[in-house]
Design a protein around this motif. Structure first.
Motif, mmCIF file in Angstrom:
data_model
loop_
_atom_site.group_PDB
_atom_site.id
_atom_site.type_symbol
_atom_site.label_atom_id
_atom_site.label_comp_id
_atom_site.label_asym_id
_atom_site.label_seq_id
_atom_site.Cartn_x
_atom_site.Cartn_y
_atom_site.Cartn_z
ATOM 1 N N LEU A 29 -24.746 -14.407 -153.169
ATOM 2 C CA LEU A 29 -24.539 -13.012 -152.765
ATOM 3 C C LEU A 29 -23.448 -12.367 -153.610
ATOM 4 O O LEU A 29 -23.542 -11.190 -153.985
ATOM 5 C CB LEU A 29 -24.169 -12.948 -151.282
ATOM 6 C CG LEU A 29 -25.303 -13.236 -150.291
ATOM 7 C CD1 LEU A 29 -24.770 -13.260 -148.868
ATOM 8 C CD2 LEU A 29 -26.415 -12.189 -150.423
ATOM 9 N N GLY A 30 -22.411 -13.130 -153.899
ATOM 10 C CA GLY A 30 -21.348 -12.605 -154.755
ATOM 11 C C GLY A 30 -21.850 -12.261 -156.145
ATOM 12 O O GLY A 30 -21.448 -11.244 -156.738
ATOM 13 N N VAL A 31 -22.733 -13.092 -156.673
ATOM 14 C CA VAL A 31 -23.316 -12.827 -157.996
ATOM 15 C C VAL A 31 -24.163 -11.558 -157.956
ATOM 16 O O VAL A 31 -24.131 -10.729 -158.887
ATOM 17 C CB VAL A 31 -24.158 -14.033 -158.458
ATOM 18 C CG1 VAL A 31 -24.944 -13.691 -159.724
ATOM 19 C CG2 VAL A 31 -23.264 -15.240 -158.705
ATOM 20 N N LEU A 32 -24.925 -11.364 -156.849
ATOM 21 C CA LEU A 32 -25.748 -10.158 -156.719
ATOM 22 C C LEU A 32 -24.888 -8.900 -156.715
ATOM 23 O O LEU A 32 -25.209 -7.897 -157.376
ATOM 24 C CB LEU A 32 -26.573 -10.229 -155.430
ATOM 25 C CG LEU A 32 -27.788 -11.159 -155.426
ATOM 26 C CD1 LEU A 32 -28.463 -11.141 -154.059
ATOM 27 C CD2 LEU A 32 -28.785 -10.751 -156.507
ATOM 28 N N ILE A 33 -23.791 -8.948 -155.960
ATOM 29 C CA ILE A 33 -22.915 -7.771 -155.878
ATOM 30 C C ILE A 33 -22.266 -7.495 -157.233
ATOM 31 O O ILE A 33 -22.148 -6.338 -157.664
ATOM 32 C CB ILE A 33 -21.849 -7.991 -154.788
ATOM 33 C CG1 ILE A 33 -22.526 -8.073 -153.411
ATOM 34 C CG2 ILE A 33 -20.806 -6.880 -154.810
ATOM 35 C CD1 ILE A 33 -21.591 -8.466 -152.286
ATOM 36 N N THR A 34 -21.854 -8.561 -157.917
ATOM 37 C CA THR A 34 -21.251 -8.388 -159.248
ATOM 38 C C THR A 34 -22.248 -7.775 -160.223
ATOM 39 O O THR A 34 -21.913 -6.854 -160.990
ATOM 40 C CB THR A 34 -20.762 -9.745 -159.782
ATOM 41 O OG1 THR A 34 -19.833 -10.318 -158.864
ATOM 42 C CG2 THR A 34 -20.081 -9.577 -161.132
#
Length: 384
Positions: A29-34
């Motif tokens: 999820l963090g990668v998606l937001i980034t």
């Protein structure tokens, strides 16, 4: 071939942790937001990407057929555990896929034998760094050779080996443990649950000693004492000088017959006792043992029924081993002599051979315990 390479790449504890984090939902999820911040136009795909991340199943561990065995002997000082691994080889030579890893080389290399430096042989004496080196090497070796069982021969459950066993569900662990002094031994209790089998190294060591039918009684003479000298004459030249001094002092001041335990065939000593015959000595005829306090000599002392003069070599013997002798000396006839000048040696010998009455019944093992053979059988059954 790809699966084998993948297992080797993810062999180490840190590689497994890194893979677990990268495949976690929060990380994805963090990668998606980034990526969304970097590429705003992906906003329309964001709901779909979130659903895909949430429904993705975590990676499942694929069990592999692992039928190999590795026996690891680790010493922080000396060669006791490496030597025990060497002695175990004849008992385990029928195992088809067996590997060895030790911190010292005793005799000729064994089959599939690797040597790594002990922690005290490293230029930077950092225990954490050494454990990390061991963990990386052992985990990679286990993955590349389909090792399914690890036998650790040591006095401490080193984290480098423990992490390999804990992080690999396909690997079973056995600890052939050398008992430490009570306070230090309690510090190893936390790791015992991580091993499938724990055996006493003393019982294993006694079981692999070459057996003969005849005992080796020393020649008990009326009015004379029998003294056994167990000092590591091969380790350094000072030991030879010390042995010669002790023999000279005994000869000049006491009516005693001297016997020296020999651990190699390259030294000629009058009335010598080869190492392999230690278990056949009739300790009832021995009045005094002079030793260095090492784990090896402690095993000799534990099987004896006589007084003990311990002259520790602090360069070669651990402080905790000397501490064990200190604790024994409170209740038993053991004198520890850290500064062995001639007058002190004469005084200690006179105290033990003349002044004190004979004791030591609580320390003596009357005969070879049947549990020694049982321990070796248990180890074989566990391996098979």
């Amino acid at each position: 071939m790809a699966e084998k390479n993948e297992s080797a790449v993810l062999a180490t504890h840190e590689a497994k942790e890194l893979s677990r984090l990268r495949n976690s939902t929060s990380f994805k999820l963090g990668v998606l937001i980034t990526n969304l911040i970097k590429k705003p136009w992906r906003l329309f795909r964001f709901p779909y990407d979130i659903i895909r991340v949430l429904i993705d199943k975590p990676l499942e561990h694929k069990s592999r057929k692992c039928d190999g065995l590795i026996v690891i002997g680790l010493d922080t000082k000396g060669k006791y555990h490496s030597h025990l691994v060497t002695n175990l080889y004849p008992e385990l030579k029928d195992v088809t896929d067996i590997h060895f890893l030790t911190t010292s080389l005793v005799g000729s290399p064994l089959e599939n034998h690797s040597i790594i430096p002990g922690p005290r042989k490293m230029k930077n004496r950092d225990p954490k760094g050494w454990n990390l080196m061991v963990e990386r090497y052992v985990s990679s070796y286990v993955a590349n050779n389909n090792i399914g069982k690890i036998v650790l021969v040591s006095d401490y459950p080193f984290k480098g080996v423990l992490d390999v066993i804990k992080s690999n569900p396909d690997v079973e662990g056995c600890w052939i443990k050398t008992t430490l002094p009570h306070d230090l031994d309690k510090q190893t209790n936390h790791a015992q649950s991580d091993f499938d089998l724990i055996l006493d190294s003393d019982k294993i060591a006694l079981a692999v000693v070459n057996e003969t039918k005849d005992r080796l009684p020393l020649q008990k003479r009326k009015g004379r004492s029998n003294v056994v000298i167990d000092l590591p004459a091969k380790l350094e030249s000072k030991s030879d000088d010390l042995v010669n001094r002790i023999r000279s002092i005994l000869h000049e001041n006491f009516e005693a017959d001297m016997y020296q335990i020999i651990y190699g065939s390259d030294k000629e000593v009058e009335r010598s006792i080869p190492n392999k015959f230690l278990e056949q000595i009739d300790w009832n005829s021995v009045d005094l043992i002079i030793c260095d306090g090492s784990i090896r000599s402690q095993r000799v002392v534990d099987n004896s029924d006589c007084h003990v003069l311990c002259i520790p070599n602090k360069k070669l013997i651990r402080d905790r081993q000397i501490e064990r002798f200190n604790r024994k000396g409170l209740d038993e006839d053991i004198i520890i002599l850290p500064n062995p000048h001639d007058l002190a040696i004469v005084d200690a010998l006179e105290n033990l051979l003349i002044t004190r009455p004979s004791k030591g019944e609580g320390r003596r093992v009357k005969s070879k315990s049947p549990t020694t053979a049982i321990s070796l059988d248990v180890l074989r059954e566990w391996i098979i």
